[in-house]
Design an enzyme around this catalytic site. Structure first.
Site, PDB file in Angstrom:
ATOM      1  N   ASN A   1       0.874  -1.176   0.000  1.00 26.85           N
ATOM      2  CA  ASN A   1       0.000   0.000   0.000  1.00 26.85           C
ATOM      3  C   ASN A   1       0.910   1.224   0.000  1.00 26.85           C
ATOM      4  OD1 ASN A   1      -1.870   1.993   0.411  1.00 26.85           O
ATOM      5  ND2 ASN A   1      -2.400   1.379   2.502  1.00 26.85           N
TER       6      ASN A   1
ATOM      7  N   LYS B   1       0.194   4.238  -0.390  1.00 23.23           N
ATOM      8  CA  LYS B   1      -0.449   5.459   0.129  1.00 23.23           C
ATOM      9  C   LYS B   1      -0.145   6.645  -0.796  1.00 23.23           C
ATOM     10  CE  LYS B   1      -0.315   3.368   4.645  1.00 23.23           C
ATOM     11  NZ  LYS B   1      -0.328   3.528   6.092  1.00 23.23           N
TER      12      LYS B   1
ATOM     13  N   HIS C   1      -9.749   1.542   4.350  1.00 22.59           N
ATOM     14  CA  HIS C   1      -8.525   1.777   5.118  1.00 22.59           C
ATOM     15  C   HIS C   1      -8.816   2.770   6.244  1.00 22.59           C
ATOM     16  CE1 HIS C   1      -4.487   2.872   6.235  1.00 22.59           C
ATOM     17  NE2 HIS C   1      -4.087   1.767   5.636  1.00 22.59           N
TER      18      HIS C   1
ATOM     19  N   GLU D   1      -7.209   5.169   7.368  1.00 20.12           N
ATOM     20  CA  GLU D   1      -6.921   6.569   7.041  1.00 20.12           C
ATOM     21  C   GLU D   1      -8.093   7.200   6.287  1.00 20.12           C
ATOM     22  OE1 GLU D   1      -3.138   5.781   5.201  1.00 20.12           O
ATOM     23  OE2 GLU D   1      -2.339   5.219   7.160  1.00 20.12           O
TER      24      GLU D   1
ATOM     25  N   GLU E   1      -6.047  -4.537  10.234  1.00 19.32           N
ATOM     26  CA  GLU E   1      -5.014  -3.541  10.498  1.00 19.32           C
ATOM     27  C   GLU E   1      -5.356  -2.786  11.777  1.00 19.32           C
ATOM     28  OE1 GLU E   1      -2.817  -2.461   6.609  1.00 19.32           O
ATOM     29  OE2 GLU E   1      -4.566  -1.173   6.749  1.00 19.32           O
TER      30      GLU E   1
ATOM     31  N   GLY F   1       1.957   2.391  10.774  1.00 19.87           N
ATOM     32  CA  GLY F   1       2.970   3.437  10.661  1.00 19.87           C
ATOM     33  C   GLY F   1       3.610   3.832  11.974  1.00 19.87           C
TER      34      GLY F   1
ATOM     35  N   SER G   1       2.750  -1.943  10.451  1.00 18.11           N
ATOM     36  CA  SER G   1       4.182  -2.077  10.744  1.00 18.11           C
ATOM     37  C   SER G   1       4.731  -3.478  10.490  1.00 18.11           C
ATOM     38  CB  SER G   1       4.478  -1.629  12.179  1.00 18.11           C
ATOM     39  OG  SER G   1       4.153  -0.253  12.340  1.00 18.11           O
TER      40      SER G   1
HETATM   41  P1  PGA Z   1       2.419   0.356   7.631  1.00 16.74           P
HETATM   42  O1  PGA Z   1       1.003   0.600   6.900  1.00 16.74           O
HETATM   43  O2  PGA Z   1       2.946  -0.975   7.136  1.00 16.74           O
HETATM   44  O3  PGA Z   1       3.274   1.510   7.203  1.00 16.74           O
HETATM   45  O4  PGA Z   1       2.160   0.323   9.093  1.00 16.74           O
HETATM   46  C1  PGA Z   1       0.122  -0.451   6.669  1.00 16.74           C
HETATM   47  C2  PGA Z   1      -1.154   0.076   6.063  1.00 16.74           C
HETATM   48  O5  PGA Z   1      -1.618   1.142   6.496  1.00 16.74           O
HETATM   49  O6  PGA Z   1      -1.738  -0.554   5.160  1.00 16.74           O
END
Ligand code: PGA
Length: 252
Positions: A9, A11, A96, A98, A168, A174, A214
């Site tokens: 992903n 982003k 997601h 976000e 998630e 993150g 992460s």
């Molecule tokens: P990350 O993001 O691996 O940077 O924690 C995962 C995601 O949001 O899909």
């Protein structure tokens, strides 16, 4: 048969030129590899068609990170599921955290997006997960169950077969703070049971459930070793070809 999947992903990262370089590097790193999982690149909209053009389709599928909740028409700035499909992408990431948090995507909106994506021949990577407070208050099972029920359980069993779930935990995204393998397995088993209760054991057994938050080369093997963890949705580590390849190699 349940598929193992490692999905990146990206982003809102990478210009078109940078994204194409990254896609080519990932593609190169998989040449001759005996892959034990499907690989997906989740890119910004503007990269989709170009990335489809530079990767080997037998190894890498391409995914959008969102699509509109409307079919077509006067919705300035939006990108429809049909448009995503027309680029050669085969997946879309929906729900997601976000998008839920910053763009106020409600379960109702997500339900519409899922239906439009499926109607247009896309498979959906549907994200679910609790925030820290919900984990600390011990309501994380209820939260995740509602996210699944509210946006997905109107689908038929056949439609549901085109859904990949991605657990998630928001506190792990993150942050460098990963769920432990035991926490991931506990939730993934619960998710599979939730699916089984609605659609039956066979569909539940065939559902791919990814872990995200992460995940990186240092923890992927331990996470993926769990019986109900079928791969990962990878943010930060998907931006570095060597790290992304190392996560894919966690299946070998
Ligand atoms: P990350 O993001 O691996 O940077 O924690 C995962 C995601 O949001 O899909």
């Amino acid at each position: 048969m349940r598929k193992n999947i490692v999905a990146g992903n990206w982003k809102m990262n990478k210009t078109l030129e940078e994204g194409l370089t990254l896609a080519k590097e990932v593609n190169e790193s998989l040449k001759g590899a005996d892959l034990k999982c499907d690989v997906i690149l989740g890119t910004p909209f503007i990269h989709l068609a170009s990335v489809v053009g530079v990767v080997d389709a037998d190894k890498i599928a391409v995914s959008a990170q969102n699509c509109a909740d409307k079919e077509a028409g006067a919705y300035t700035g939006e990108v429809s599921a049909a448009m995503v499909k027309s680029t050669g992408a085969s997946y879309v990431i929906l729900g997601h955290s976000e998008r839920r948090a910053y763009y106020h995507e409600t379960p109702e909106i997500l339900k519409t997006k899922v239906q439009l994506a499926l109607k247009n021949g896309l498979k959906v990577i549907f994200c679910i997960g609790e925030v820290l407070e919900e984990r600390e208050n011990n309501i994380y099972f209820d939260v995740v169950k509602s996210q699944i029920v509210d946006s997905l359980f109107d689908l038929s069993g056949e439609e549901f077969s085109n859904i990949v779930l991605a657990y998630e935990p928001v506190w792990a995204i993150g942050t460098g703070k990963t769920a432990t393998p035991a926490q991931a397995q506990e939730m993934h088993a619960f998710i599979r049971k939730t699916v089984a209760d609605k659609y039956g054991k066979e569909i539940a057994e065939n559902t791919t459930i990814l872990y995200g938050g992460s995940a990186n080369p240092g923890n992927a093997k331990e996470l993926f070793a769990n019986p109900d963890v079928d791969g990962g949705l990878i943010g930060g580590a998907s931006l570095k070809p060597a790290d992304f390849k190392a996560v894919i190699d966690a299946f070998n």
